[in-house]
Design a protein around this motif. Sequence first.
Motif, PDB file in Angstrom:
ATOM      1  N   ALA A 148      36.285  48.794  -4.008  1.00  0.00           N
ATOM      2  CA  ALA A 148      37.405  48.132  -3.355  1.00  0.00           C
ATOM      3  C   ALA A 148      38.052  49.084  -2.360  1.00  0.00           C
ATOM      4  CB  ALA A 148      38.434  47.686  -4.390  1.00  0.00           C
ATOM      5  N   GLY A 149      38.655  48.499  -1.327  1.00  0.00           N
ATOM      6  CA  GLY A 149      39.327  49.315  -0.312  1.00  0.00           C
ATOM      7  C   GLY A 149      38.457  49.484   0.906  1.00  0.00           C
ATOM      8  N   ILE A 150      38.712  50.500   1.677  1.00  0.00           N
ATOM      9  CA  ILE A 150      37.980  50.749   2.916  1.00  0.00           C
ATOM     10  C   ILE A 150      36.793  51.646   2.632  1.00  0.00           C
ATOM     11  CG2 ILE A 150      38.152  51.637   5.256  1.00  0.00           C
ATOM     12  CD1 ILE A 150      39.827  49.178   4.697  1.00  0.00           C
ATOM     13  N   PRO A 151      35.543  51.177   2.851  1.00  0.00           N
ATOM     14  CA  PRO A 151      34.358  51.949   2.501  1.00  0.00           C
ATOM     15  C   PRO A 151      33.969  52.895   3.629  1.00  0.00           C
ATOM     16  CG  PRO A 151      33.695  49.832   3.328  1.00  0.00           C
ATOM     17  CD  PRO A 151      35.203  49.857   3.384  1.00  0.00           C
ATOM     18  N   ASP A 152      33.110  53.849   3.301  1.00  0.00           N
ATOM     19  CA  ASP A 152      32.558  54.715   4.341  1.00  0.00           C
ATOM     20  C   ASP A 152      31.055  54.848   4.173  1.00  0.00           C
ATOM     21  OD1 ASP A 152      32.333  56.215   2.099  1.00  0.00           O
ATOM     22  OD2 ASP A 152      33.559  57.906   2.806  1.00  0.00           O
ATOM     23  N   ASN A 153      30.437  53.891   3.466  1.00  0.00           N
ATOM     24  CA  ASN A 153      29.019  54.007   3.154  1.00  0.00           C
ATOM     25  C   ASN A 153      28.226  52.832   3.716  1.00  0.00           C
ATOM     26  OD1 ASN A 153      30.147  52.131   1.487  1.00  0.00           O
ATOM     27  ND2 ASN A 153      29.006  52.727  -0.354  1.00  0.00           N
ATOM     28  N   ALA A 154      28.673  52.278   4.854  1.00  0.00           N
ATOM     29  CA  ALA A 154      27.970  51.128   5.432  1.00  0.00           C
ATOM     30  C   ALA A 154      26.885  51.593   6.395  1.00  0.00           C
ATOM     31  CB  ALA A 154      28.959  50.231   6.168  1.00  0.00           C
ATOM     32  N   THR A 155      26.133  52.620   5.999  1.00  0.00           N
ATOM     33  CA  THR A 155      25.151  53.215   6.909  1.00  0.00           C
ATOM     34  C   THR A 155      23.951  52.315   7.147  1.00  0.00           C
ATOM     35  OG1 THR A 155      24.190  54.348   5.011  1.00  0.00           O
ATOM     36  CG2 THR A 155      25.818  55.562   6.296  1.00  0.00           C
ATOM     37  N   ALA A 156      23.702  51.322   6.255  1.00  0.00           N
ATOM     38  CA  ALA A 156      22.550  50.451   6.423  1.00  0.00           C
ATOM     39  C   ALA A 156      22.781  49.389   7.491  1.00  0.00           C
ATOM     40  CB  ALA A 156      22.212  49.781   5.096  1.00  0.00           C
ATOM     41  N   LEU A 157      23.995  49.253   7.944  1.00  0.00           N
ATOM     42  CA  LEU A 157      24.311  48.239   8.949  1.00  0.00           C
ATOM     43  C   LEU A 157      23.697  48.593  10.295  1.00  0.00           C
ATOM     44  CD1 LEU A 157      28.095  47.439   8.448  1.00  0.00           C
ATOM     45  CD2 LEU A 157      26.179  45.914   8.044  1.00  0.00           C
ATOM     46  N   PRO A 158      23.336  47.574  11.092  1.00  0.00           N
ATOM     47  CA  PRO A 158      22.953  47.865  12.476  1.00  0.00           C
ATOM     48  C   PRO A 158      24.157  48.392  13.232  1.00  0.00           C
ATOM     49  CG  PRO A 158      23.229  45.502  12.144  1.00  0.00           C
ATOM     50  CD  PRO A 158      23.293  46.130  10.782  1.00  0.00           C
ATOM     51  N   LYS A 159      23.901  49.163  14.274  1.00  0.00           N
ATOM     52  CA  LYS A 159      25.010  49.657  15.088  1.00  0.00           C
ATOM     53  C   LYS A 159      25.666  48.483  15.795  1.00  0.00           C
ATOM     54  CE  LYS A 159      23.085  54.253  15.944  1.00  0.00           C
ATOM     55  NZ  LYS A 159      22.632  55.216  16.978  1.00  0.00           N
ATOM     56  N   ALA A 160      26.953  48.616  16.053  1.00  0.00           N
ATOM     57  CA  ALA A 160      27.675  47.545  16.731  1.00  0.00           C
ATOM     58  C   ALA A 160      28.679  48.140  17.711  1.00  0.00           C
ATOM     59  CB  ALA A 160      28.388  46.644  15.717  1.00  0.00           C
ATOM     60  N   LYS A 161      29.057  47.323  18.675  1.00  0.00           N
ATOM     61  CA  LYS A 161      30.018  47.775  19.677  1.00  0.00           C
ATOM     62  C   LYS A 161      30.843  46.589  20.141  1.00  0.00           C
ATOM     63  CE  LYS A 161      26.837  47.068  23.566  1.00  0.00           C
ATOM     64  NZ  LYS A 161      26.059  47.711  24.650  1.00  0.00           N
ATOM     65  N   LEU A 162      31.982  46.896  20.746  1.00  0.00           N
ATOM     66  CA  LEU A 162      32.782  45.913  21.449  1.00  0.00           C
ATOM     67  C   LEU A 162      32.671  46.185  22.933  1.00  0.00           C
ATOM     68  CD1 LEU A 162      36.070  45.911  19.319  1.00  0.00           C
ATOM     69  CD2 LEU A 162      34.330  44.122  19.356  1.00  0.00           C
ATOM     70  N   GLN A 163      32.478  45.140  23.724  1.00  0.00           N
ATOM     71  CA  GLN A 163      32.466  45.271  25.189  1.00  0.00           C
ATOM     72  C   GLN A 163      33.595  44.417  25.744  1.00  0.00           C
ATOM     73  OE1 GLN A 163      29.442  43.375  27.858  1.00  0.00           O
ATOM     74  NE2 GLN A 163      28.996  45.501  28.445  1.00  0.00           N
ATOM     75  N   VAL A 164      34.440  45.040  26.550  1.00  0.00           N
ATOM     76  CA  VAL A 164      35.580  44.333  27.125  1.00  0.00           C
ATOM     77  C   VAL A 164      35.078  43.343  28.163  1.00  0.00           C
ATOM     78  CG1 VAL A 164      37.806  44.573  28.273  1.00  0.00           C
ATOM     79  CG2 VAL A 164      37.000  46.378  26.749  1.00  0.00           C
ATOM     80  N   LEU A 165      35.532  42.089  28.064  1.00  0.00           N
ATOM     81  CA  LEU A 165      35.079  41.022  28.955  1.00  0.00           C
ATOM     82  C   LEU A 165      36.129  40.596  29.968  1.00  0.00           C
ATOM     83  CD1 LEU A 165      33.359  38.751  26.267  1.00  0.00           C
ATOM     84  CD2 LEU A 165      32.318  40.566  27.636  1.00  0.00           C
ATOM     85  N   SER A 166      37.360  41.048  29.813  1.00  0.00           N
ATOM     86  CA  SER A 166      38.418  40.609  30.724  1.00  0.00           C
ATOM     87  C   SER A 166      39.397  41.741  30.953  1.00  0.00           C
ATOM     88  CB  SER A 166      39.147  39.387  30.157  1.00  0.00           C
ATOM     89  OG  SER A 166      39.877  39.744  28.985  1.00  0.00           O
ATOM     90  N   GLY A 167      40.204  41.576  32.005  1.00  0.00           N
ATOM     91  CA  GLY A 167      41.261  42.548  32.264  1.00  0.00           C
ATOM     92  C   GLY A 167      40.796  43.759  33.035  1.00  0.00           C
ATOM     93  N   ALA A 168      41.664  44.755  33.110  1.00  0.00           N
ATOM     94  CA  ALA A 168      41.418  45.935  33.938  1.00  0.00           C
ATOM     95  C   ALA A 168      40.252  46.773  33.439  1.00  0.00           C
ATOM     96  CB  ALA A 168      42.680  46.795  33.995  1.00  0.00           C
ATOM     97  N   PHE A 169      39.916  46.672  32.146  1.00  0.00           N
ATOM     98  CA  PHE A 169      38.865  47.508  31.588  1.00  0.00           C
ATOM     99  C   PHE A 169      37.562  46.732  31.357  1.00  0.00           C
ATOM    100  CE2 PHE A 169      42.855  49.524  30.199  1.00  0.00           C
ATOM    101  CZ  PHE A 169      42.675  50.777  30.758  1.00  0.00           C
ATOM    102  N   GLN A 235      39.380  37.759  20.902  1.00  0.00           N
ATOM    103  CA  GLN A 235      40.528  37.835  21.809  1.00  0.00           C
ATOM    104  C   GLN A 235      41.693  38.453  21.037  1.00  0.00           C
ATOM    105  OE1 GLN A 235      41.249  34.467  24.282  1.00  0.00           O
ATOM    106  NE2 GLN A 235      43.339  35.066  24.774  1.00  0.00           N
ATOM    107  N   LEU A 236      42.155  39.605  21.543  1.00  0.00           N
ATOM    108  CA  LEU A 236      43.176  40.377  20.853  1.00  0.00           C
ATOM    109  C   LEU A 236      44.142  40.974  21.860  1.00  0.00           C
ATOM    110  CD1 LEU A 236      44.286  41.894  18.314  1.00  0.00           C
ATOM    111  CD2 LEU A 236      42.605  43.669  18.811  1.00  0.00           C
ATOM    112  N   ALA A 237      45.426  40.720  21.686  1.00  0.00           N
ATOM    113  CA  ALA A 237      46.471  41.260  22.568  1.00  0.00           C
ATOM    114  C   ALA A 237      46.183  40.950  24.033  1.00  0.00           C
ATOM    115  CB  ALA A 237      46.623  42.768  22.357  1.00  0.00           C
ATOM    116  N   GLY A 238      45.667  39.725  24.281  1.00  0.00           N
ATOM    117  CA  GLY A 238      45.416  39.291  25.649  1.00  0.00           C
ATOM    118  C   GLY A 238      44.123  39.790  26.254  1.00  0.00           C
ATOM    119  N   VAL A 239      43.293  40.485  25.477  1.00  0.00           N
ATOM    120  CA  VAL A 239      42.039  41.040  25.980  1.00  0.00           C
ATOM    121  C   VAL A 239      40.867  40.379  25.256  1.00  0.00           C
ATOM    122  CG1 VAL A 239      40.642  43.127  26.252  1.00  0.00           C
ATOM    123  CG2 VAL A 239      43.128  43.245  26.518  1.00  0.00           C
TER     124      VAL A 239
END
Length: 246
Positions: A148-169, A235-239
């Motif tokens: 329970a709680g926040i884990p640090d052993n999720a090494t089997a997961l595929p890598k993931a990323k967020l890409q900004v789709l709107s706004g200045a960035f 969509q988070l904080a307008g982004v």
Amino acid sequence: MARLMLSLDGSVLAEYNMNKERYTIGRLPDNDIRIDNPAVSGHHSLIINILNDSFLEDLNSTNGTYVNGKLIKKHAMQHGDIITVGHHQLRFVDSQDGETEQDEFEKTMVITSSTQGEERIRRVGVAVEQAAKAVAAKHPSPPAATPAGIPDNATALPKAKLQVLSGAFAGRELELTKALTTLGRPGVQVAAITRRSEGYFIVHVDSGKENDYPQVNGVPIGPQARRLNDNDVVQLAGVKMGFFES
């Protein structure tokens, strides 16, 4: 190397590396950057690259070429300039400033753990634990459960990323390598993304308005954690940000 990010209504459509001396922008197929839209002239604009400098010129287009909202005939491009051609936007990104831009994006949207209260982290852990159990219950052979709680052993997961789709960035990317990544703007909207053996989950942390939740694919996530899937749009904080697994 400089590049252009083509977008429409805040969604990134294409990216162009500026590795040639001349780039034409227009509606006809012979353009280097083709924008097939009636508001765009056949040959609308021209960009000339000379050493480390780029210059934009309007080619007597019907609807004009705008940079940062101002009508131009000729313009010396600078990092972050927004070119408007018809209804489309082209953001000029100077790769020499790319690292600085990434730092600015992270300073703006990524909240360091030192500013997160222990109670918030605990609530995130509880919400994600509940969602993970629900996901595991739907699979006949779920992966081994994590504590329970926040884990640090999720090494089997595929890598993931967020890409900004709107706004200045727009176009910036953020690798989700941490067990807990907190994003947003305090007082506006804050969410956390966690890595578990069951997958990546997003959960609402805080907002300036009651029941103002982040959205995934246009739907508010509510108070419960939600599992993220490849190509989801957050969509988070307008982004707007795309979630991508690799």
